[in-house]
Motif scaffolding. Structure first.
Motif, PDB file in Angstrom:
ATOM      1  N   GLY A   1     -15.611  20.993   8.833  1.00  0.00           N
ATOM      2  CA  GLY A   1     -15.755  19.535   8.782  1.00  0.00           C
ATOM      3  C   GLY A   1     -14.871  18.819   9.793  1.00  0.00           C
ATOM      4  O   GLY A   1     -15.237  17.757  10.305  1.00  0.00           O
ATOM      5  N   THR A   2     -13.714  19.388  10.091  1.00  0.00           N
ATOM      6  CA  THR A   2     -12.781  18.719  11.000  1.00  0.00           C
ATOM      7  C   THR A   2     -13.332  18.681  12.428  1.00  0.00           C
ATOM      8  O   THR A   2     -13.309  17.626  13.075  1.00  0.00           O
ATOM      9  CB  THR A   2     -11.402  19.428  10.961  1.00  0.00           C
ATOM     10  OG1 THR A   2     -10.987  19.497   9.599  1.00  0.00           O
ATOM     11  CG2 THR A   2     -10.369  18.693  11.774  1.00  0.00           C
TER      12      THR A   2
ATOM     13  N   ASP B   1     -16.735   9.714   6.779  1.00  0.00           N
ATOM     14  CA  ASP B   1     -16.230  11.029   6.416  1.00  0.00           C
ATOM     15  C   ASP B   1     -16.810  11.282   5.020  1.00  0.00           C
ATOM     16  O   ASP B   1     -16.330  10.742   4.016  1.00  0.00           O
ATOM     17  CB  ASP B   1     -14.700  11.031   6.400  1.00  0.00           C
ATOM     18  CG  ASP B   1     -14.137  12.388   6.002  1.00  0.00           C
ATOM     19  OD1 ASP B   1     -14.867  13.164   5.347  1.00  0.00           O
ATOM     20  OD2 ASP B   1     -12.973  12.678   6.330  1.00  0.00           O
TER      21      ASP B   1
ATOM     22  N   HIS C   1     -16.787  14.948   0.938  1.00  0.00           N
ATOM     23  CA  HIS C   1     -16.903  15.190  -0.508  1.00  0.00           C
ATOM     24  C   HIS C   1     -18.288  14.835  -1.052  1.00  0.00           C
ATOM     25  O   HIS C   1     -18.499  14.931  -2.258  1.00  0.00           O
ATOM     26  CB  HIS C   1     -15.896  14.325  -1.284  1.00  0.00           C
ATOM     27  CG  HIS C   1     -14.476  14.510  -0.873  1.00  0.00           C
ATOM     28  ND1 HIS C   1     -13.457  13.702  -1.320  1.00  0.00           N
ATOM     29  CD2 HIS C   1     -13.889  15.417  -0.062  1.00  0.00           C
ATOM     30  CE1 HIS C   1     -12.307  14.091  -0.796  1.00  0.00           C
ATOM     31  NE2 HIS C   1     -12.545  15.124  -0.016  1.00  0.00           N
TER      32      HIS C   1
ATOM     33  N   SER D   1     -18.270  18.457   4.798  1.00  0.00           N
ATOM     34  CA  SER D   1     -17.491  19.703   4.862  1.00  0.00           C
ATOM     35  C   SER D   1     -18.130  20.711   3.926  1.00  0.00           C
ATOM     36  O   SER D   1     -18.492  20.376   2.792  1.00  0.00           O
ATOM     37  CB  SER D   1     -16.052  19.463   4.413  1.00  0.00           C
ATOM     38  OG  SER D   1     -15.412  20.710   4.157  1.00  0.00           O
TER      39      SER D   1
ATOM     40  N   LYS E   1     -15.448  23.179  -1.563  1.00  0.00           N
ATOM     41  CA  LYS E   1     -16.425  22.102  -1.739  1.00  0.00           C
ATOM     42  C   LYS E   1     -17.594  22.520  -2.652  1.00  0.00           C
ATOM     43  O   LYS E   1     -17.827  23.704  -2.877  1.00  0.00           O
ATOM     44  CB  LYS E   1     -16.965  21.675  -0.369  1.00  0.00           C
ATOM     45  CG  LYS E   1     -15.878  21.115   0.556  1.00  0.00           C
ATOM     46  CD  LYS E   1     -15.324  19.808   0.017  1.00  0.00           C
ATOM     47  CE  LYS E   1     -14.403  19.101   0.977  1.00  0.00           C
ATOM     48  NZ  LYS E   1     -13.057  19.676   1.079  1.00  0.00           N
TER      49      LYS E   1
ATOM     50  N   ARG F   1      -4.241  19.284  -8.800  1.00  0.00           N
ATOM     51  CA  ARG F   1      -3.722  18.910  -7.469  1.00  0.00           C
ATOM     52  C   ARG F   1      -3.618  17.396  -7.326  1.00  0.00           C
ATOM     53  O   ARG F   1      -4.407  16.647  -7.917  1.00  0.00           O
ATOM     54  CB  ARG F   1      -4.653  19.466  -6.386  1.00  0.00           C
ATOM     55  CG  ARG F   1      -4.584  20.990  -6.256  1.00  0.00           C
ATOM     56  CD  ARG F   1      -3.240  21.477  -5.764  1.00  0.00           C
ATOM     57  NE  ARG F   1      -3.041  21.170  -4.367  1.00  0.00           N
ATOM     58  CZ  ARG F   1      -3.331  22.002  -3.371  1.00  0.00           C
ATOM     59  NH1 ARG F   1      -3.800  23.208  -3.616  1.00  0.00           N
ATOM     60  NH2 ARG F   1      -3.135  21.636  -2.132  1.00  0.00           N
TER      61      ARG F   1
ATOM     62  N   TYR G   1      -4.477  15.166  -5.127  1.00  0.00           N
ATOM     63  CA  TYR G   1      -5.302  14.651  -4.018  1.00  0.00           C
ATOM     64  C   TYR G   1      -5.470  13.153  -4.236  1.00  0.00           C
ATOM     65  O   TYR G   1      -6.066  12.781  -5.258  1.00  0.00           O
ATOM     66  CB  TYR G   1      -6.680  15.289  -3.996  1.00  0.00           C
ATOM     67  CG  TYR G   1      -6.726  16.773  -3.739  1.00  0.00           C
ATOM     68  CD1 TYR G   1      -5.982  17.368  -2.714  1.00  0.00           C
ATOM     69  CD2 TYR G   1      -7.518  17.604  -4.529  1.00  0.00           C
ATOM     70  CE1 TYR G   1      -6.050  18.727  -2.479  1.00  0.00           C
ATOM     71  CE2 TYR G   1      -7.596  18.967  -4.286  1.00  0.00           C
ATOM     72  CZ  TYR G   1      -6.851  19.523  -3.264  1.00  0.00           C
ATOM     73  OH  TYR G   1      -6.910  20.872  -3.019  1.00  0.00           O
TER      74      TYR G   1
HETATM   75  N1  T4K Z   1     -12.266  15.011   5.239  1.00  0.00           N
HETATM   76  C1  T4K Z   1     -11.963  15.084   3.937  1.00  0.00           C
HETATM   77  C2  T4K Z   1     -12.030  13.850   3.116  1.00  0.00           C
HETATM   78  C3  T4K Z   1     -11.610  16.306   3.367  1.00  0.00           C
HETATM   79  O1  T4K Z   1     -11.295  16.378   2.054  1.00  0.00           O
HETATM   80  C4  T4K Z   1     -11.582  17.470   4.177  1.00  0.00           C
HETATM   81  C5  T4K Z   1     -11.193  18.744   3.611  1.00  0.00           C
HETATM   82  C6  T4K Z   1     -11.945  17.342   5.538  1.00  0.00           C
HETATM   83  C7  T4K Z   1     -12.277  16.086   6.030  1.00  0.00           C
HETATM   84  C8  T4K Z   1     -11.953  18.512   6.473  1.00  0.00           C
HETATM   85  O2  T4K Z   1     -12.987  19.424   6.205  1.00  0.00           O
HETATM   86  P1  T4K Z   1     -12.774  20.999   6.602  1.00  0.00           P
HETATM   87  O3  T4K Z   1     -12.338  21.024   8.034  1.00  0.00           O
HETATM   88  O4  T4K Z   1     -11.748  21.583   5.655  1.00  0.00           O
HETATM   89  O5  T4K Z   1     -14.150  21.570   6.415  1.00  0.00           O
HETATM   90  C9  T4K Z   1      -8.368  21.809   0.669  1.00  0.00           C
HETATM   91  C10 T4K Z   1      -9.330  22.235   1.742  1.00  0.00           C
HETATM   92  O6  T4K Z   1      -8.763  23.191   2.639  1.00  0.00           O
HETATM   93  C11 T4K Z   1      -9.905  21.129   2.544  1.00  0.00           C
HETATM   94  O7  T4K Z   1     -11.133  21.611   3.089  1.00  0.00           O
HETATM   95  C12 T4K Z   1     -10.218  19.914   1.687  1.00  0.00           C
HETATM   96  N2  T4K Z   1     -10.674  18.776   2.452  1.00  0.00           N
HETATM   97  C13 T4K Z   1      -8.982  19.506   0.900  1.00  0.00           C
HETATM   98  C14 T4K Z   1      -9.225  18.306   0.020  1.00  0.00           C
HETATM   99  O8  T4K Z   1      -8.637  20.587   0.065  1.00  0.00           O
HETATM  100  P2  T4K Z   1      -5.903  22.511   0.236  1.00  0.00           P
HETATM  101  O9  T4K Z   1      -4.729  22.658   1.148  1.00  0.00           O
HETATM  102  O10 T4K Z   1      -5.734  21.758  -1.022  1.00  0.00           O
HETATM  103  O11 T4K Z   1      -6.556  23.953  -0.086  1.00  0.00           O
HETATM  104  P3  T4K Z   1      -5.986  25.161  -0.921  1.00  0.00           P
HETATM  105  O12 T4K Z   1      -6.056  26.361  -0.057  1.00  0.00           O
HETATM  106  O13 T4K Z   1      -4.671  24.829  -1.532  1.00  0.00           O
HETATM  107  O14 T4K Z   1      -7.098  25.342  -2.043  1.00  0.00           O
HETATM  108  C15 T4K Z   1      -7.100  24.622  -3.273  1.00  0.00           C
HETATM  109  C16 T4K Z   1      -7.411  25.596  -4.394  1.00  0.00           C
HETATM  110  O15 T4K Z   1      -8.719  26.105  -4.244  1.00  0.00           O
HETATM  111  C17 T4K Z   1      -6.516  26.816  -4.441  1.00  0.00           C
HETATM  112  O16 T4K Z   1      -5.430  26.559  -5.267  1.00  0.00           O
HETATM  113  C18 T4K Z   1      -7.410  27.896  -5.028  1.00  0.00           C
HETATM  114  C19 T4K Z   1      -8.799  27.477  -4.670  1.00  0.00           C
HETATM  115  N3  T4K Z   1      -9.342  28.273  -3.566  1.00  0.00           N
HETATM  116  C20 T4K Z   1      -9.138  27.887  -2.259  1.00  0.00           C
HETATM  117  C21 T4K Z   1      -9.656  28.620  -1.231  1.00  0.00           C
HETATM  118  C22 T4K Z   1      -9.421  28.226   0.206  1.00  0.00           C
HETATM  119  C23 T4K Z   1     -10.083  29.387  -3.849  1.00  0.00           C
HETATM  120  O17 T4K Z   1     -10.247  29.747  -5.033  1.00  0.00           O
HETATM  121  N4  T4K Z   1     -10.629  30.110  -2.832  1.00  0.00           N
HETATM  122  C24 T4K Z   1     -10.441  29.780  -1.525  1.00  0.00           C
HETATM  123  O18 T4K Z   1     -10.979  30.452  -0.620  1.00  0.00           O
HETATM  124  O19 T4K Z   1      -7.041  21.855   1.129  1.00  0.00           O
END
Ligand code: T4K
Length: 371
Positions: free
Chosen positions: A60-61, A155, A158, A179, A184, A310, A312
């Motif tokens: 998405g970025t 954007d 979601h 994204s 997601k 979280r 967010y």
């Molecule tokens: N614009 C908005 C409004 C967005 O919310 C986002 C992304 C973007 C743009 C950019 O899109 P992308 O470039 O990412 O496609 C997460 C995501 O990495 C991010 O994509 C998302 N928003 C954001 C809201 O949340 P973190 O740092 O909270 O992710 P993380 O790794 O801590 O994951 C959260 C939980 O999900 C983990 O505790 C466990 C679970 N999880 C996560 C992953 C990656 C899994 O079970 N399996 C997995 O593979 O950012």
């Protein structure tokens, strides 16, 4: 050992169903560069989402960065501080100055009533976010954009499958960006997309995501490599077959939380206002002043029980070092967003979250409220 409960878990269809897709890739040896699965996913997503054109991306970025390039946006762009950092980062990657405007207290989306005051002769576009998949006030935003001749890039990271009063919310603005990250509602491991209204814009975006190539010897722009691979596209096709069951389970979980939390004093469950279709991508609650403990204390208490909710979106984007010296990043300009950032908590929601787990989460919140 307690099994941890995370804010989300990716939906994974049965592995056996993915094997035929892999066999096909092994057979035809097309791994990327707009192969057959990429083309098929674009077609099926257009049908499913009710949009005219879609361009698939690695994430998405990169899609956000490219959307700004596609419309040749420069100068200043009005955006929200209440989002994931990628929203504003996409502006900085294009040398654009973000101008933060406060959010509406009910939706936590960009407040249209506050946009006009932030417009300057340098403003070229508005980049709102449909935060949590809750639709922005698209009509009010378009009206301002029309009056001031500004582009609108949503954007919509979601907002997969979200519908407002007149069909897909993704049809609003000049472009919308999705994204498909693992976290997601609809995921392709990593992935993203730009929704665009006409074939000409799609052609430009497709060139930009492929180094600017038009043909073997012609490069028309300093494009990037943002193409989705066949592996990711194949997974997306399989996901799409299961999307209705995933959404329906999310709907049930959302309803269950609401029913159980309705009487808990000091806990406010946010929702999408008057949407024709929600995707229940997040379950945000606001911890109000009349709840016995603060949001951070509740966050910790849940963690002590193995529940990883979280915050967010905390901190606000405008508080990060690369943004905080901007005049628009100052606290007195963003009181609603600042208040929401210290009150919000996103509770776990994903298709395999079961009834006992929901009960456990709700019980921790209820127990505190009895203190
Ligand atoms: N614009 C908005 C409004 C967005 O919310 C986002 C992304 C973007 C743009 C950019 O899109 P992308 O470039 O990412 O496609 C997460 C995501 O990495 C991010 O994509 C998302 N928003 C954001 C809201 O949340 P973190 O740092 O909270 O992710 P993380 O790794 O801590 O994951 C959260 C939980 O999900 C983990 O505790 C466990 C679970 N999880 C996560 C992953 C990656 C899994 O079970 N399996 C997995 O593979 O950012």
């Amino acid at each position: 050992m307690k099994t941890p409960i995370y804010v989300t878990q990716p939906y994974l269809p049965p592995l056996a169903e993915f094997i035929p897709y892999l066999e096909k890739i092994w057979e035809n040896k097309i791994l990327t560069n707009g192969g057959p699965f990429h083309q098929q996913l674009e077609k099926e997503l257009c049908e499913y989402l009710g949009v005219k054109h879609i361009c698939l991306f690695t994430n998405g970025t990169i899609a956000l960065v490219t959307a700004l390039q596609a419309l040749r946006i420069n100068g200043e762009v009005i955006t929200t501080p209440y989002s994931f950092v990628a929203t504003a980062h996409s502006l900085l990657w294009n040398g654009i100055k973000p101008v933060f405007v406060d959010v509406d207290p009910n939706t936590l989306n960009l407040d249209p009533a506050k946009i006009e005051a932030a417009i300057t002769p340098h403003t070229t576009a508005i980049m709102p976010v449909h935060c949590y998949g809750h639709s922005c006030d698209v009509d009010a935003i378009q009206k301002i954009a029309d009056n001031y001749n500004l582009k609108v890039i949503y954007d919509a990271a979601h907002a997969f499958g979200v519908k407002c009063h007149c069909g897909s919310v993704l049809n609003h603005g000049d472009l919308s960006v999705l994204s498909f990250h693992a976290t997601k509602v609809f995921n392709t491991f990593e992935g993203g997309a730009i929704i665009c209204p006409d074939a000409k814009t799609k052609q430009r975006i497709d060139q930009l995501k492929n180094f600017g190539f038009v043909d073997e010897v012609t490069v028309v722009a300093p494009g990037i490599n943002g193409k989705m691979s066949e592996l990711n596209a194949a997974f997306g096709l399989l996901q799409l077959k299961h999307i209705e069951e995933a959404l329906s389970r999310r709907r049930e979980i959302d309803a269950s939380y609401r029913e159980q939390l309705v009487e808990v004093k000091g806990i406010l469950c946010l929702n999408g206002k008057n949407q024709a279709a929600d995707n229940h991508s997040y379950f945000p609650i606001l911890v109000q002043a009349n709840y016995p403990i603060s949001r951070d204390e509740l966050y910790q208490k849940l963690k002590d029980h193995g529940i990883f909710a979280r915050r967010y979106f905390y901190p606000l984007i405008s508080d990060f070092p690369m943004y905080r010296s901007l005049p628009s990043a100052q606290r007195d300009n963003l009181p609603i967003a600042a208040d929401a950032a210290v009150r919000v908590l996103c509770l776990p929601i994903y298709p395999t979250l079961d009834t006992d787990q929901i009960k456990k989460i709700v019980n921790v919140i209820k127990e505190v409220s009895k203190q």
